[in-house]
Motif scaffolding. Structure first.
Motif, PDB file in Angstrom:
ATOM      1  N   ILE A  14       0.847  -1.189   0.000  1.00 37.46           N
ATOM      2  CA  ILE A  14       0.000   0.000   0.000  1.00 37.46           C
ATOM      3  C   ILE A  14       0.885   1.243   0.000  1.00 37.46           C
ATOM      4  CG2 ILE A  14      -1.787   1.294   1.232  1.00 37.46           C
ATOM      5  CD1 ILE A  14      -2.774  -1.428   0.351  1.00 37.46           C
ATOM      6  N   GLY A  15       0.514   2.242  -0.770  1.00 38.09           N
ATOM      7  CA  GLY A  15       1.301   3.474  -0.746  1.00 38.09           C
ATOM      8  C   GLY A  15       0.692   4.570  -1.582  1.00 38.09           C
ATOM      9  N   ALA A  16       1.549   5.438  -2.060  1.00 33.87           N
ATOM     10  CA  ALA A  16       1.081   6.649  -2.727  1.00 33.87           C
ATOM     11  C   ALA A  16       1.689   6.811  -4.103  1.00 33.87           C
ATOM     12  CB  ALA A  16       1.409   7.878  -1.875  1.00 33.87           C
ATOM     13  N   GLY A  17       0.957   7.546  -4.920  1.00 38.59           N
ATOM     14  CA  GLY A  17       1.466   7.964  -6.217  1.00 38.59           C
ATOM     15  C   GLY A  17       1.520   9.480  -6.258  1.00 38.59           C
ATOM     16  N   THR A  18       2.060  10.010  -7.351  1.00 41.10           N
ATOM     17  CA  THR A  18       2.246  11.452  -7.514  1.00 41.10           C
ATOM     18  C   THR A  18       3.041  12.020  -6.339  1.00 41.10           C
ATOM     19  OG1 THR A  18       0.022  11.400  -8.532  1.00 41.10           O
ATOM     20  CG2 THR A  18       1.083  13.540  -8.346  1.00 41.10           C
ATOM     21  N   VAL A  19       4.077  11.270  -5.940  1.00 41.33           N
ATOM     22  CA  VAL A  19       4.942  11.689  -4.841  1.00 41.33           C
ATOM     23  C   VAL A  19       6.063  12.548  -5.410  1.00 41.33           C
ATOM     24  CG1 VAL A  19       6.419  10.925  -2.951  1.00 41.33           C
ATOM     25  CG2 VAL A  19       4.414   9.571  -3.594  1.00 41.33           C
ATOM     26  N   THR A  20       6.174  13.776  -4.922  1.00 40.66           N
ATOM     27  CA  THR A  20       7.118  14.716  -5.527  1.00 40.66           C
ATOM     28  C   THR A  20       8.071  15.369  -4.538  1.00 40.66           C
ATOM     29  OG1 THR A  20       5.460  16.477  -5.365  1.00 40.66           O
ATOM     30  CG2 THR A  20       5.556  15.256  -7.447  1.00 40.66           C
ATOM     31  N   SER A  21       8.045  14.962  -3.266  1.00 43.58           N
ATOM     32  CA  SER A  21       8.945  15.586  -2.297  1.00 43.58           C
ATOM     33  C   SER A  21       9.362  14.602  -1.222  1.00 43.58           C
ATOM     34  CB  SER A  21       8.283  16.796  -1.638  1.00 43.58           C
ATOM     35  OG  SER A  21       7.279  16.385  -0.724  1.00 43.58           O
ATOM     36  N   VAL A  22      10.502  14.879  -0.607  1.00 41.39           N
ATOM     37  CA  VAL A  22      10.991  14.065   0.493  1.00 41.39           C
ATOM     38  C   VAL A  22      10.012  14.120   1.656  1.00 41.39           C
ATOM     39  CG1 VAL A  22      12.827  13.857   2.217  1.00 41.39           C
ATOM     40  CG2 VAL A  22      13.404  14.325  -0.178  1.00 41.39           C
ATOM     41  N   GLU A  23       9.413  15.269   1.898  1.00 45.27           N
ATOM     42  CA  GLU A  23       8.443  15.411   2.987  1.00 45.27           C
ATOM     43  C   GLU A  23       7.242  14.496   2.782  1.00 45.27           C
ATOM     44  OE1 GLU A  23      11.213  18.583   2.880  1.00 45.27           O
ATOM     45  OE2 GLU A  23       9.822  17.982   1.298  1.00 45.27           O
ATOM     46  N   GLN A  24       6.793  14.369   1.548  1.00 45.26           N
ATOM     47  CA  GLN A  24       5.684  13.462   1.267  1.00 45.26           C
ATOM     48  C   GLN A  24       6.084  12.015   1.539  1.00 45.26           C
ATOM     49  OE1 GLN A  24       4.618  14.417  -2.797  1.00 45.26           O
ATOM     50  NE2 GLN A  24       2.979  15.789  -2.149  1.00 45.26           N
ATOM     51  N   VAL A  25       7.281  11.637   1.129  1.00 44.01           N
ATOM     52  CA  VAL A  25       7.767  10.276   1.391  1.00 44.01           C
ATOM     53  C   VAL A  25       7.696   9.975   2.879  1.00 44.01           C
ATOM     54  CG1 VAL A  25       9.813   8.791   1.381  1.00 44.01           C
ATOM     55  CG2 VAL A  25       9.277  10.177  -0.639  1.00 44.01           C
ATOM     56  N   ALA A  48       5.887  11.406   5.193  1.00 42.61           N
ATOM     57  CA  ALA A  48       4.505  11.379   5.680  1.00 42.61           C
ATOM     58  C   ALA A  48       3.808  10.073   5.293  1.00 42.61           C
ATOM     59  CB  ALA A  48       3.738  12.575   5.122  1.00 42.61           C
ATOM     60  N   ILE A  49       4.078   9.586   4.099  1.00 34.37           N
ATOM     61  CA  ILE A  49       3.471   8.326   3.633  1.00 34.37           C
ATOM     62  C   ILE A  49       3.948   7.158   4.484  1.00 34.37           C
ATOM     63  CG2 ILE A  49       3.373   6.708   1.688  1.00 34.37           C
ATOM     64  CD1 ILE A  49       3.893   9.392  -0.055  1.00 34.37           C
ATOM     65  N   ARG A  50       5.250   7.147   4.736  1.00 37.69           N
ATOM     66  CA  ARG A  50       5.816   6.052   5.545  1.00 37.69           C
ATOM     67  C   ARG A  50       5.272   6.108   6.977  1.00 37.69           C
ATOM     68  NH1 ARG A  50       6.025   2.016   6.699  1.00 37.69           N
ATOM     69  NH2 ARG A  50       7.720   0.545   7.136  1.00 37.69           N
ATOM     70  N   ALA A  51       5.042   7.314   7.478  1.00 31.27           N
ATOM     71  CA  ALA A  51       4.574   7.478   8.850  1.00 31.27           C
ATOM     72  C   ALA A  51       3.188   6.881   9.072  1.00 31.27           C
ATOM     73  CB  ALA A  51       4.573   8.961   9.227  1.00 31.27           C
ATOM     74  N   VAL A  52       2.374   6.806   8.019  1.00 29.10           N
ATOM     75  CA  VAL A  52       1.029   6.224   8.160  1.00 29.10           C
ATOM     76  C   VAL A  52       0.991   4.766   7.709  1.00 29.10           C
ATOM     77  CG1 VAL A  52      -0.151   8.452   7.992  1.00 29.10           C
ATOM     78  CG2 VAL A  52       0.254   7.110   5.904  1.00 29.10           C
ATOM     79  N   GLY A  53       2.163   4.194   7.439  1.00 26.63           N
ATOM     80  CA  GLY A  53       2.225   2.773   7.100  1.00 26.63           C
ATOM     81  C   GLY A  53       2.399   2.462   5.635  1.00 26.63           C
ATOM     82  N   GLY A  54       2.523   3.482   4.792  1.00 29.77           N
ATOM     83  CA  GLY A  54       2.712   3.241   3.362  1.00 29.77           C
ATOM     84  C   GLY A  54       4.084   2.656   3.065  1.00 29.77           C
ATOM     85  N   ARG A  55       4.123   1.670   2.168  1.00 34.96           N
ATOM     86  CA  ARG A  55       5.394   1.029   1.806  1.00 34.96           C
ATOM     87  C   ARG A  55       5.661   1.070   0.315  1.00 34.96           C
ATOM     88  NH1 ARG A  55       5.878  -4.371   2.807  1.00 34.96           N
ATOM     89  NH2 ARG A  55       3.626  -4.742   2.819  1.00 34.96           N
ATOM     90  N   LEU A  56       4.814   1.778  -0.428  1.00 38.29           N
ATOM     91  CA  LEU A  56       4.958   1.901  -1.876  1.00 38.29           C
ATOM     92  C   LEU A  56       5.072   3.368  -2.240  1.00 38.29           C
ATOM     93  CD1 LEU A  56       4.714   0.780  -4.836  1.00 38.29           C
ATOM     94  CD2 LEU A  56       2.225   1.012  -4.565  1.00 38.29           C
ATOM     95  N   MET A  57       6.114   3.718  -3.015  1.00 40.58           N
ATOM     96  CA  MET A  57       6.292   5.100  -3.462  1.00 40.58           C
ATOM     97  C   MET A  57       6.338   5.125  -4.981  1.00 40.58           C
ATOM     98  SD  MET A  57       7.969   7.843  -4.729  1.00 40.58           S
ATOM     99  CE  MET A  57       9.649   7.324  -5.070  1.00 40.58           C
ATOM    100  N   VAL A  58       5.327   5.740  -5.578  1.00 40.89           N
ATOM    101  CA  VAL A  58       5.259   5.886  -7.027  1.00 40.89           C
ATOM    102  C   VAL A  58       5.309   7.371  -7.362  1.00 40.89           C
ATOM    103  CG1 VAL A  58       3.976   5.340  -9.118  1.00 40.89           C
ATOM    104  CG2 VAL A  58       3.858   3.793  -7.158  1.00 40.89           C
ATOM    105  N   ALA A  59       6.237   7.743  -8.208  1.00 41.00           N
ATOM    106  CA  ALA A  59       6.421   9.151  -8.563  1.00 41.00           C
ATOM    107  C   ALA A  59       6.149   9.365 -10.044  1.00 41.00           C
ATOM    108  CB  ALA A  59       7.842   9.604  -8.221  1.00 41.00           C
ATOM    109  N   PRO A  60       5.788  10.584 -10.431  1.00 44.81           N
ATOM    110  CA  PRO A  60       5.562  10.872 -11.846  1.00 44.81           C
ATOM    111  C   PRO A  60       6.852  11.214 -12.586  1.00 44.81           C
ATOM    112  CG  PRO A  60       5.029  12.800 -10.538  1.00 44.81           C
ATOM    113  CD  PRO A  60       5.416  11.717  -9.563  1.00 44.81           C
ATOM    114  N   ASN A  61       7.938  11.403 -11.819  1.00 45.77           N
ATOM    115  CA  ASN A  61       9.189  11.872 -12.412  1.00 45.77           C
ATOM    116  C   ASN A  61      10.376  11.174 -11.759  1.00 45.77           C
ATOM    117  OD1 ASN A  61       8.744  13.118  -9.922  1.00 45.77           O
ATOM    118  ND2 ASN A  61       9.952  14.909 -10.452  1.00 45.77           N
TER     119      ASN A  61
END
Length: 211
Positions: free
Chosen positions: A62-73, A75-88
């Motif tokens: 489970i994780g996030a897409g459209t990740v564009t900053s270290v701060e977002q990474v 925050a995603i990990r802090a709520v249990g996300g283990r997937l990082m998908v970026a547009p760039n």
């Protein structure tokens, strides 16, 4: 289960609301999906990711897409996300994601971006938007990628073009509008999820059976 052990079909729930994410998640898991992405430009994405991670996180990535900053990474990990998908391809975001122990799939569109992403630690490459990287382009770029690189096409992928991209060397896909759109009924979503999964499995088996 390592990232490479997950079926490489990413369910993209762009625009999902927190109150509906669990019911949609159950439909996806029942259909066989093992990777679920909530884009960061969805309503309250961290809330949805946290709910999905709590419910399915042991068996599903489970994780996030459209990740564009270290701060977002972070925050995603802090709520249990283990997937990082970026547009760039952003080296800082890729490194932060790997340092957080996340499965990392940055977006790329050129050989330079693809090789930079791998050099920085990417687990898989997301060729996005697929409309700008048709099968012939991916075939050409694959020739300069290390053997075994997982290449995923994302953006406009559906049952009509999956086969052509698989023949070009794509081992996985991100499924967005062909799977989910805000306001879709549970019945239509279930139908989309099952149809796309069956298409992917059928094509994968057909490809494996070829000499």
């Amino acid at each position: 289960m390592s990232g490479s052990s997950y079926l490489p079909l990413v369910a993209i729930l762009r625009g999902v609301q927190p109150h509906e994410c669990l019911s949609l998640g159950h439909i996806l898991v029942d259909a066989g999906y093992q990777m679920i992405e909530v884009p960061m430009n969805s309503p309250r994405p961290l809330e949805s990711i946290g709910l999905l991670a709590q419910e399915f996180g042991q068996d599903v990535l489970i994780g996030a897409g459209t990740v564009t900053s270290v701060e977002q990474v972070q925050a995603i990990r802090a709520v249990g996300g283990r997937l990082m998908v970026a547009p760039n391809t952003d080296a800082k975001v890729i490194r932060a994601s790997k340092q957080a122990g996340m499965y990392t799939m940055p977006g790329c569109i050129t050989p330079t971006e693809a090789l930079l992403a791998l050099e920085t630690g990417a687990d898989a490459l997301k060729f996005f938007p697929a409309g700008l990287t048709p099968p012939a382009v991916i075939t050409a770029i694959r020739t300069i990628l290390p053997a075994g690189t997982l290449v995923c096409a994302v953006g406009g992928i559906d049952g009509s073009n999956m086969a052509a991209y698989m023949m070009a060397g794509c081992g996985g896909f991100g499924l967005g509008g062909s799977l989910f759109q805000p306001g879709i009924s549970a019945e239509a979503f279930k139908r989309n999820a099952e149809t796309l999964m069956n298409c992917f499995i059928s094509l994968s088996q057909s490809q494996e059976s070829q000499p």
